[in-house]
Motif scaffolding. Structure first.
Motif, PDB file in Angstrom:
ATOM      1  N   GLU A  75       0.841  -1.201   0.000  1.00 45.83           N
ATOM      2  CA  GLU A  75       0.000   0.000   0.000  1.00 45.83           C
ATOM      3  C   GLU A  75       0.880   1.256   0.000  1.00 45.83           C
ATOM      4  OE1 GLU A  75      -3.196   0.394  -0.552  1.00 45.83           O
ATOM      5  OE2 GLU A  75      -3.519  -1.743  -0.688  1.00 45.83           O
ATOM      6  N   SER A  76       0.827   1.957  -1.123  1.00 44.15           N
ATOM      7  CA  SER A  76       1.696   3.120  -1.344  1.00 44.15           C
ATOM      8  C   SER A  76       1.622   4.155  -0.228  1.00 44.15           C
ATOM      9  CB  SER A  76       1.321   3.779  -2.674  1.00 44.15           C
ATOM     10  OG  SER A  76      -0.052   4.158  -2.666  1.00 44.15           O
ATOM     11  N   LEU A  77       0.406   4.429   0.245  1.00 41.46           N
ATOM     12  CA  LEU A  77       0.255   5.510   1.230  1.00 41.46           C
ATOM     13  C   LEU A  77       0.840   5.094   2.577  1.00 41.46           C
ATOM     14  CD1 LEU A  77      -3.403   6.452   0.230  1.00 41.46           C
ATOM     15  CD2 LEU A  77      -1.296   7.574  -0.509  1.00 41.46           C
ATOM     16  N   ALA A  78       0.670   3.804   2.914  1.00 42.43           N
ATOM     17  CA  ALA A  78       1.243   3.286   4.166  1.00 42.43           C
ATOM     18  C   ALA A  78       2.766   3.267   4.086  1.00 42.43           C
ATOM     19  CB  ALA A  78       0.700   1.882   4.444  1.00 42.43           C
ATOM     20  N   ILE A  79       3.296   2.887   2.928  1.00 36.37           N
ATOM     21  CA  ILE A  79       4.759   2.833   2.772  1.00 36.37           C
ATOM     22  C   ILE A  79       5.345   4.239   2.935  1.00 36.37           C
ATOM     23  CG2 ILE A  79       6.635   2.358   1.145  1.00 36.37           C
ATOM     24  CD1 ILE A  79       4.770   0.213  -0.146  1.00 36.37           C
ATOM     25  N   GLN A 104      -5.415  10.748   8.225  1.00 40.85           N
ATOM     26  CA  GLN A 104      -6.702  11.258   7.768  1.00 40.85           C
ATOM     27  C   GLN A 104      -6.625  11.730   6.316  1.00 40.85           C
ATOM     28  OE1 GLN A 104      -9.006  14.922   9.556  1.00 40.85           O
ATOM     29  NE2 GLN A 104      -7.845  15.475   7.734  1.00 40.85           N
ATOM     30  N   TRP A 105      -5.622  12.536   5.984  1.00 40.84           N
ATOM     31  CA  TRP A 105      -5.529  13.070   4.620  1.00 40.84           C
ATOM     32  C   TRP A 105      -5.258  11.956   3.611  1.00 40.84           C
ATOM     33  CZ3 TRP A 105      -7.806  17.266   3.516  1.00 40.84           C
ATOM     34  CH2 TRP A 105      -7.811  18.368   4.371  1.00 40.84           C
ATOM     35  N   ALA A 106      -4.449  10.978   4.004  1.00 42.84           N
ATOM     36  CA  ALA A 106      -4.157   9.873   3.079  1.00 42.84           C
ATOM     37  C   ALA A 106      -5.435   9.076   2.790  1.00 42.84           C
ATOM     38  CB  ALA A 106      -3.077   8.966   3.664  1.00 42.84           C
ATOM     39  N   ASN A 166       1.525  12.241  -0.451  1.00 44.49           N
ATOM     40  CA  ASN A 166       0.450  11.277  -0.694  1.00 44.49           C
ATOM     41  C   ASN A 166      -0.743  11.926  -1.386  1.00 44.49           C
ATOM     42  OD1 ASN A 166       1.591   8.885   0.188  1.00 44.49           O
ATOM     43  ND2 ASN A 166       0.915   9.120   2.306  1.00 44.49           N
ATOM     44  N   VAL A 167      -1.156  13.085  -0.912  1.00 48.45           N
ATOM     45  CA  VAL A 167      -2.358  13.709  -1.477  1.00 48.45           C
ATOM     46  C   VAL A 167      -2.047  14.336  -2.847  1.00 48.45           C
ATOM     47  CG1 VAL A 167      -4.183  15.411  -1.111  1.00 48.45           C
ATOM     48  CG2 VAL A 167      -3.339  14.041   0.825  1.00 48.45           C
ATOM     49  N   ALA A 168      -0.881  14.971  -2.971  1.00 47.65           N
ATOM     50  CA  ALA A 168      -0.545  15.607  -4.254  1.00 47.65           C
ATOM     51  C   ALA A 168      -0.462  14.571  -5.369  1.00 47.65           C
ATOM     52  CB  ALA A 168       0.783  16.365  -4.149  1.00 47.65           C
ATOM     53  N   GLU A 169       0.061  13.384  -5.054  1.00 48.80           N
ATOM     54  CA  GLU A 169       0.188  12.363  -6.087  1.00 48.80           C
ATOM     55  C   GLU A 169      -1.165  11.772  -6.492  1.00 48.80           C
ATOM     56  OE1 GLU A 169       2.724  13.022  -7.917  1.00 48.80           O
ATOM     57  OE2 GLU A 169       2.971  10.881  -8.234  1.00 48.80           O
ATOM     58  N   ILE A 170      -2.170  11.937  -5.648  1.00 50.79           N
ATOM     59  CA  ILE A 170      -3.519  11.493  -6.014  1.00 50.79           C
ATOM     60  C   ILE A 170      -4.250  12.614  -6.756  1.00 50.79           C
ATOM     61  CG2 ILE A 170      -5.759  10.834  -5.039  1.00 50.79           C
ATOM     62  CD1 ILE A 170      -4.202   9.147  -2.968  1.00 50.79           C
TER      63      ILE A 170
END
Ligand SMILES: N[C@@H](CCC(=O)N[C@@H](CS)C(=O)NCC(=O)O)C(=O)O
Length: 212
Positions: A75-79, A104-106, A166-170
């Protein structure tokens, strides 16, 4: 030794960008998505998400994955959050509240933004309404980000952190739809600021060097 599995043209950009920010040594194993290959099981197929050796690491067969001296995580966000937390500094949470805000933001980005944003990045063939529906679905979460970023330079703690990565890449997946950003100048400015960082640019150059 830390190994990050996954090509740049995947969600592996999240931890790979973080590693550029940290400037620490690691091994990159460019596992490619099986669906991008004519025959993922061919004897000469590159290391891919259906390779037995990769399925032994991640039975879900998805990238990215990480192996940090035997600690395997998916899981990318957890990593990304793990690597920031492990190595500390400004990218990491400074206390429990910052840590909770980063989670929260992830989760917010993964559950409320990622699917419609991906529809904008890769519109499904033969579904004319899909992009319009995605734009509609993004209105509320993007308004939430706009309101937050109007009074906060970054998502958490007044500084650039793993939460922004994490958020910018989404959010980036929707970047091709200019009207979504024209009406949200704080969100647009924050994304541009994140993408102007040397760490993002270094990651992006490597991504561009990969075959599409
Ligand atoms: N929620 C996961 C999603 C991982 C994922 O779906 N990755 C895609 C590439 S971006 C993948 O590995 N697809 C491989 C396949 O379908 O064979 C994460 O954020 O890491």
């Amino acid at each position: 030794m830390l190994t990050i599995y996954g090509v740049y043209r995947s969600r592996a950009t999240r931890p790979l960008w973080l590693m550029e920010e940290l400037g620490l040594p690691y091994r990159h194993e460019p596992v490619i998505q099986a669906y991008r290959l004519p025959d993922a099981h061919a004897p000469d197929a590159p290391f891919n998400t259906r390779s037995a050796a990769f399925l032994a690491i991640n039975p879900m067969g998805s990238i990215p994955s990480m192996d940090d001296d035997g600690f395997v995580l998916h899981e990318s966000l957890a990593i990304t959050l793990y690597l920031a937390r492990k190595h500390g500094g400004d990218l990491a949470p400074g206390d429990f509240q910052e840590e909770a805000s980063m989670i929260q933001w992830a989760l917010f980005a993964a559950t409320s933004i990622e699917t419609p944003a991906l529809t904008i990045a890769m519109p499904p063939a033969g579904d004319a309404a899909a992009v319009d529906n995605a734009v509609t679905a993004l209105a509320r979460p993007f308004d939430v980000l706009e309101a937050h970023l109007k009074t906060n330079t970054y998502l958490v703690g007044g500084r650039f952190t793993a939460a922004d990565i994490n958020v910018a890449e989404i959010v980036r997946y929707a970047q091709g739809h200019a009207p979504l950003f024209a009406t949200r100048p704080a969100l647009k400015g924050w994304l541009e600021t994140c993408q102007a960082r040397p760490g993002f640019k270094a990651m992006w150059e490597k991504r561009l060097r990969e075959p599409a």
